[in-house]
Design an enzyme around this catalytic site. Sequence first.
Site, PDB file in Angstrom:
ATOM      1  N   TYR A  35      17.496  -1.648  -6.994  1.00 41.95           N
ATOM      2  CA  TYR A  35      16.758  -0.471  -7.456  1.00 41.95           C
ATOM      3  C   TYR A  35      17.847   0.320  -8.611  1.00 41.95           C
ATOM      4  CZ  TYR A  35      13.381  -1.983  -3.980  1.00 41.95           C
ATOM      5  OH  TYR A  35      12.997  -2.775  -3.175  1.00 41.95           O
TER       6      TYR A  35
ATOM      7  N   PRO B  55      16.886   0.138   7.100  1.00 42.86           N
ATOM      8  CA  PRO B  55      15.851   0.963   6.639  1.00 42.86           C
ATOM      9  C   PRO B  55      14.815  -0.128   6.198  1.00 42.86           C
ATOM     10  CG  PRO B  55      17.810   0.692   5.108  1.00 42.86           C
ATOM     11  CD  PRO B  55      18.226   0.211   6.502  1.00 42.86           C
TER      12      PRO B  55
ATOM     13  N   ARG C 100      14.230  -7.155  10.188  1.00 41.65           N
ATOM     14  CA  ARG C 100      13.103  -7.823  10.965  1.00 41.65           C
ATOM     15  C   ARG C 100      13.010  -7.706  12.430  1.00 41.65           C
ATOM     16  NH1 ARG C 100      14.178 -12.597   6.967  1.00 41.65           N
ATOM     17  NH2 ARG C 100      16.222 -11.988   7.518  1.00 41.65           N
TER      18      ARG C 100
END
Length: 374
Positions: free
Chosen positions: A182, A29, A322
């Site tokens: 989060y 993600p 990446r």
Amino acid sequence: MVHHQEAMPLLTPTKFGQFELSHRVVLAPLTRCRSYGNVPQPHAAVYYSQRATRGGLLITEATGVSATAQGYPETPGIWTQEQVEAWKPIVDAVHRKGALFFCQMWHVGRVSTNDFQPDGQAPISSTDKQISPDAEPGMVYSKPRRLSMDEIPGIVDDFRRAARNAIEAGFDGVEIHGANGYLLEQFMKDSANDRVDEYGGSLENRCRFAVEVVDAVVHEVGAHRVGIRLSPFLDYMDCVDSDPAALADYMVRQLNRHEGFLYCHMVEPRMAVVDGRRQIPHRLLPFRKTFNGMFIAAGGYDREEGNKVVAEGYTDLVAYGRLFLANPDLPRRFELGAPLNKYDRTTFYSQDPVVGYTDYPFLDDNNNNSATQA
Ligand SMILES: Cc1cc2nc3c(=O)[nH]c(=O)nc-3n(C[C@H](O)[C@H](O)[C@H](O)COP(=O)(O)O)c2cc1C
């Protein structure tokens, strides 16, 4: 030397619950900040289908479950009908390439500012403690508002509805974002959670919110299409746990309560660099062994380390962030042992619909003048 006769471990097929994968190179993600007004855009269909392969697995960028879920510019959501409709052609484009597509469902909690919140309200969290200014240089997050006990079922329900919406949009399944500091981690980890009610204190209490989200989403769409991402060993956004192994062990046992729960996606601890190479610390093995479903490892992998961990049985799949961002044809480059495009950090989160997004060259592009990565 590349041996074409024998498939490398990363490129071997596997069952994935009820699904079949032809290889184990997963798109991690990746937030890309190009969903204007929180609505996914047609250029996302180009971006994701560039990275889709027959029998591959893609996970979307983190996607908000409600109006309070945002903390970055132009991130997509999946709580309105307009967003659901906008995802449909993107999912179709990925399916036409023969890949599986899972939607990562996200609530940032306190990793936000009042500017991102409806009516300029305070971001919500497990706590009213603000993220310290040095958590991310240059960023100041707003002081959050602590959710009351009776508000929590509503947030759980936002995840449930987002999962329903994801299936309606055509996704093959959902990934609950329980990583990277989060909202779920703001409950799970004891550096952030300072509650004294049923959602704080003991490990069981701190995990209660995440477990309720898992249970609600599984109940809504079925365990066979639900995964979760966890990062017990990271300290991102002031979310640290004093006993990350106990936390990870507890969570995978909770997942095991659901027969057929599809996958657990774990982020490796930060890596040390030894002799110029990043060292994968391989600390996730106990949880992979305890967990009954498929395991995805992520964080710092390259071709060599990815092949090694699949061959060793340390993980089923490896997610690449990446490298996949900068190499739309990453599985093919791995197959050929081809050089890789370098990623450009400055365009990770920029809002251009093409630059740094859909313009990374494919190996077969004749105008490929990209530098190679050491
Ligand atoms: C540009 C960028 C955006 C990211 N966005 C997300 C995200 O939306 N959700 C998530 O769980 N992780 C996100 N991550 C973390 C990656 O999924 C991955 O764990 C991390 O990049 C380490 O893997 P890598 O070494 O293969 O890049 C992001 C990372 C980068 C570089």
